[in-house]
Each structure stands twice: as C-alpha cells, then as structure tokens.
Enzyme design. Structure first.
Site, PDB file in Angstrom:
ATOM      1  N   TYR A  97       0.632  -1.178  -0.011  1.00 36.08           N
ATOM      2  CA  TYR A  97       0.028   0.019  -0.060  1.00 36.08           C
ATOM      3  C   TYR A  97       0.780   1.324   0.077  1.00 36.08           C
ATOM      4  O   TYR A  97       0.515   2.441  -0.271  1.00 36.08           O
ATOM      5  CB  TYR A  97      -0.936   0.222   1.315  1.00 36.08           C
ATOM      6  CG  TYR A  97      -2.243   0.778   1.070  1.00 36.08           C
ATOM      7  CD1 TYR A  97      -3.348   0.192   0.490  1.00 36.08           C
ATOM      8  CD2 TYR A  97      -2.073   2.177   1.378  1.00 36.08           C
ATOM      9  CE1 TYR A  97      -4.656   0.959   0.496  1.00 36.08           C
ATOM     10  CE2 TYR A  97      -3.351   2.847   1.359  1.00 36.08           C
ATOM     11  CZ  TYR A  97      -4.496   2.324   0.867  1.00 36.08           C
ATOM     12  OH  TYR A  97      -5.599   3.004   0.676  1.00 36.08           O
ATOM     13  N   LYS A 156      -0.859 -14.018   4.723  1.00 41.63           N
ATOM     14  CA  LYS A 156      -0.860 -14.855   3.634  1.00 41.63           C
ATOM     15  C   LYS A 156       0.642 -15.409   3.698  1.00 41.63           C
ATOM     16  O   LYS A 156       1.409 -15.263   2.584  1.00 41.63           O
ATOM     17  CB  LYS A 156      -0.981 -14.142   2.341  1.00 41.63           C
ATOM     18  CG  LYS A 156      -1.365 -14.832   1.191  1.00 41.63           C
ATOM     19  CD  LYS A 156      -2.527 -15.626   0.877  1.00 41.63           C
ATOM     20  CE  LYS A 156      -2.676 -16.461  -0.302  1.00 41.63           C
ATOM     21  NZ  LYS A 156      -4.045 -17.221  -0.473  1.00 41.63           N
ATOM     22  N   ASP A 178      -7.477 -15.165   2.512  1.00 43.95           N
ATOM     23  CA  ASP A 178      -8.846 -15.591   1.759  1.00 43.95           C
ATOM     24  C   ASP A 178      -9.623 -16.235   2.629  1.00 43.95           C
ATOM     25  O   ASP A 178     -10.798 -16.104   2.377  1.00 43.95           O
ATOM     26  CB  ASP A 178      -8.256 -16.284   0.570  1.00 43.95           C
ATOM     27  CG  ASP A 178      -7.102 -17.369   0.936  1.00 43.95           C
ATOM     28  OD1 ASP A 178      -6.496 -17.482   2.050  1.00 43.95           O
ATOM     29  OD2 ASP A 178      -6.739 -18.008  -0.013  1.00 43.95           O
ATOM     30  N   ASP A 220      -6.830  -2.591   4.256  1.00 44.55           N
ATOM     31  CA  ASP A 220      -7.677  -1.844   3.394  1.00 44.55           C
ATOM     32  C   ASP A 220      -8.930  -2.399   2.914  1.00 44.55           C
ATOM     33  O   ASP A 220     -10.154  -2.140   2.599  1.00 44.55           O
ATOM     34  CB  ASP A 220      -6.781  -1.244   2.358  1.00 44.55           C
ATOM     35  CG  ASP A 220      -7.552  -0.461   1.062  1.00 44.55           C
ATOM     36  OD1 ASP A 220      -8.042   0.711   1.710  1.00 44.55           O
ATOM     37  OD2 ASP A 220      -7.549  -0.707   0.121  1.00 44.55           O
TER      38      ASP A 220
END
Ligand code: NAI
Length: 333
Positions: free
Chosen positions: A124, A171, A204, A228
């Site tokens: 980001y 992740k 996920d 985000d």
C-alpha cells in the site's frame, strides 16, 4: 475550555459530511475552534500541492484532526493524500470499529469487531517502478519494527477495551518472508498477553469466514493492504461504507476519518450519509476526554436510526444530508 482542532473538508462528499458533523458537534455544545485546511484536489487547484505544509503544521500543532475523504485519481497523477498524510505524521495505526447500528438494515445483526490495520508500509506504500516497458515492480516492504508496533497497539487496545480475542490475518503460506515476518512479530507480542486468546487466519479464508460467521471475529490485526480491503468487506456486513468510522493514530497525533472515500458519484447532491464521519467524531470526542458529549451524540444517532423515519438514500431512505443532520440535532438530549 475550547479545543483547537484541525478540520479537513476534503474532496467529493467531504465538504458535505464535514459540514454536517461540525453542525452536530456544535449542537451538542462542545467548544471547538476549527482550523480549516485544504487537502487533495481542492488544495492542488489552489496551491499546486495536495498536502500543503500549512496543513501538516496545523495538525502537528493541534494534534487532532477531523478529516473528510480525499480523492486519488487511478493510474497516473498525484500520489495518495491519505498515504502521504499517514507517512508524514507517522500515523501508524488505523483503527476501524465495525458493529451493527440499530435500525440499519444489513445481512447480520451480531457484528462487533475491530480492524487494526498497519498504516505505513506493505504494498500500500505504492513503491512502484517500471523495470522495462511492460514490466512493473511493486515493492512489498514489511519490517519487524512496524509489525511489532501494530501488534502491540492491537493487544493494548484489546486489553483496554475488554475485547475477547485477537486474530492476525496474513498470507504467510505464500509470502513466507514478508507476511512471515509480520506473523512472527504478532506472535511474539501475543505471548506477552496470555490473557487474550490469539489465533491466525489466512486472508482468503478469513474473508470467507467473515461473510459467513462474522460473530466469531473480535480484534483483527492486518498488514496495510489486507486491512484496506477487509475494512470495506466488513463495512458491507453492517450496512455499507456510509456507517463505518475510523481513526489514524500515531504516538501523539490522531486523525479521525470515515472508511469511505470521496464518493464522486453522489458528490454535491446533498444525499451523502454523514454517519460514518459522525461516528469518527464520536471516537474523536472520547479521545479528547469529552465522554459525555460522545455518549449523547451516539445516543441521538441511535434514536434517529432506530426510528427509521429520517434515513439517507444508502440506507433505503430519501432524506437529504441536511435533513438527516437536522433530525440528529433535534434528537440530542
Ligand atoms: P467510495 O468509498 O468513495 O465510494 C464507494 C461507494 O460507496 C459509492 O457508490 C459511494 O456513493 C458510496 N458511499 C461512500 N460513502 C458514502 C456515504 N457517506 N454515503 C452514501 N454513500 C456512500 O470509494 P471509491 O469510489 O472507490 O473512491 C472514490 C475516491 O475516494 C477515490 O479517489 C479514492 O482514492 C478515494 N478514497 C479516499 C479515502 C480517504 O480519503 N480516506 C478512502 C477511500 C477512497
């Protein structure tokens, strides 16, 4: 005593929702001396800068700002004002409480979670460059210092607010080094807080669990980009972007702003919902020690939303921003 605070109306619906909130804070009787500062597209047109020095000086002086959304054009153009502001003031923690509001239609009735998003690094940060035409590199920088700092923030927040648990979202199965470092840092901090149950979820799978059984989550701590994305997903669990507040917090500076953006599709139509910014202002009042005013504003909001007669368009009603604001001012006890 009057509070000297910085007000950033911002772009798009920003001026409409900040005007609404300033009016309600005025009606609740908190004395605030606002220092109005431009940022974003409006500031760029006036001064050629999206984040003028006077704005940063103002926040460094007042230490507290209420901010409307600032637009960032997609692709070429200026870099994000929001990213710039968070970096310039080292606002390392983004706190976003997400819970159901009375009378606000949503798929769930039992959501009460808090997103703690790292605010300074990760993809980001937008560190990108063209290596050769047709090939772009985007840098995902994760540091132990920033990951530890946000984890400490999450566990301290959970302890102070009596929350049930902390879940790290990552992740690290794929990004073993970067998300692995984030995860290791959060784990290390979690060991200092044995009284708070801690677990981990891959981003996920976390998204699936959030849309199926959001009640199982309490405090979520995430790197910047997942934070985000998951924030908007969570806003969708409780009625949308018009109702979720936020705060960007540094060591001694705080900028309160809604999760939503400048909503150019509804700007200048007097239809925007000011609830998210108002709830951000409620967080700000608590930060300032104005607990009584915070409680009164939240109670008035709950009354208006529960009655259901005056609702903005995003919540299925037909009230304008101004009508909703007046209803809120009238509902203050
Ligand atoms: P957005 O949040 O502005 O809008 C998404 C959808 O939600 C739109 O349909 C909009 O009408 C609706 N919506 C948002 N806030 C609402 C409100 N208060 N009342 C009623 N409906 C509302 O997201 P989008 O369109 O992706 O971004 C627009 C601009 O905002 C972009 O330039 C983006 O970079 C910027 N942005 C700024 C943020 C900030 O300043 N903190 C945060 C997110 C986006």
């Amino acid at each position: 005593m009057s509070h000297a605070l910085t007000l950033i109306p911002g772009d798009g619906i920003g001026p409409e929702v900040t005007t609404a909130v300033v009016r309600i804070l005025d009606a609740v009787g908190v004395a605030i001396d606002w220092d109005r500062q431009d940022a974003g597209v409006i500031a760029f047109r006036k001064s050629g800068q999206t984040l003028p020095g006077e704005l940063l000086d103002s926040i460094r002086r007042t230490r507290v700002a209420l901010k409307g959304p600032c637009a960032t054009p997609i692709g070429e153009g200026f870099t994000s004002v929001n990213v710039g502001l968070r970096k310039a003031l080292d606002l390392f923690a983004n706190l976003r409480p997400v819970s159901n509001l009375p009378g606000v239609p949503s798929r769930f009735t039992n959501v009460d979670l808090v997103i703690v998003r790292e605010n300074t690094e990760d993809l980001y940060a937008g560190l990108e460059h063209v290596i050769v035409p047709g090939v772009v590199e985007s840098l995902k920088i994760i540091t132990e210092v920033a990951s530890t700092r946000i984890a400490e923030f999450a566990f301290r927040h959970a302890t102070r607010e009596g929350r049930r648990s902390v879940t790290a979202i990552h992740k690290a199965n794929i990004m073993k080094l970067s998300d692995g470092l984030f995860l290791d840092s959060v784990r290390a901090v979690s060991r200092k807080y044995p009284q708070i149950p801690y677990d981990e979820k891959i981003v996920d799978a976390a998204c699936m669990h959030l849309v199926m059984r959001p009640e199982q989550f309490d405090v979520l701590v995430l790197p910047n980009l997942y934070g985000d994305i998951v924030s908007d997903l969570c806003a969708g669990l409780v009625g949308g972007l018009g109702v979720v507040p936020g705060a960007n917090l540094g060591t001694d500076v705080a900028v309160f702003e809604a999760v939503h953006g400048s909503a150019p599709d509804i700007a200048d139509q007097n239809v925007a919902n000011p609830t998210a910014l108002l709830l951000s202002a409620v967080m700000m009042l608590r930060h300032l020690g104005e607990v009584d005013a915070a409680v009164r504003v939240k109670a008035a909001l709950d009354r208006v939303l529960s009655a259901g007669e005056v609702r903005t368009r995003d919540l299925g009603g037909s009230a304008s921003t101004t009508e909703f604001t007046l209803a809120l001012c009238r509902a203050l006890d």
